[in-house]
Design a protein around this motif. Structure first.
Motif: not given
Length: 107
Positions: A29-33, A38, A40-41, A67-68, A104
């Motif tokens: 997944a991708v998260k805002t961070s 962005l 990676y998760a 979403n990712s 990121s």
């Protein structure tokens, strides 16, 4: 397009899943961070969820939510050793910039 992993990444994932005693692959997944916007998760996936899109690579599943997917489409997941460090490396054609630590990215 799809999401794939190298043979080295697949070997590492398969070895880890064997140690865990369960699992079908990885959830990406991708998260805002991070400093580039962005991050990676990644986590082990014991089963596919209804919202997951599934990509098969070297007999393992790579699961991604819708979403990712636009941020990860075309990505190849690798497992690399650099000196004393080892870990997953995302070869992402969508990333236009990465932070210095590689944690990121920006699109």
């Amino acid at each position: 397009m799809s999401i794939t992993m190298t043979e080295a990444a697949a070997r590492h994932v398969q070895k880890s899943l064997s140690k865990r005693g369960k699992g079908v692959g990885l959830r990406l997944a991708v998260k805002t961070s991070g400093c580039s916007g962005l991050a990676y998760a990644i986590e082990f996936a014991d089963e596919a969820l209804p919202e997951d899109l599934s990509f098969e690579s070297h007999g393992l599943q790579l699961l991604v939510n819708a979403n990712s997917l636009p941020f990860l489409e075309g990505t190849e997941l690798d497992f690399v050793r650099e000196g004393l460090n080892e870990g997953f490396k995302f070869n992402n054609p969508n990333a236009k910039a990465e932070c210095g630590c590689g944690e990121s990215f920006a699109v």
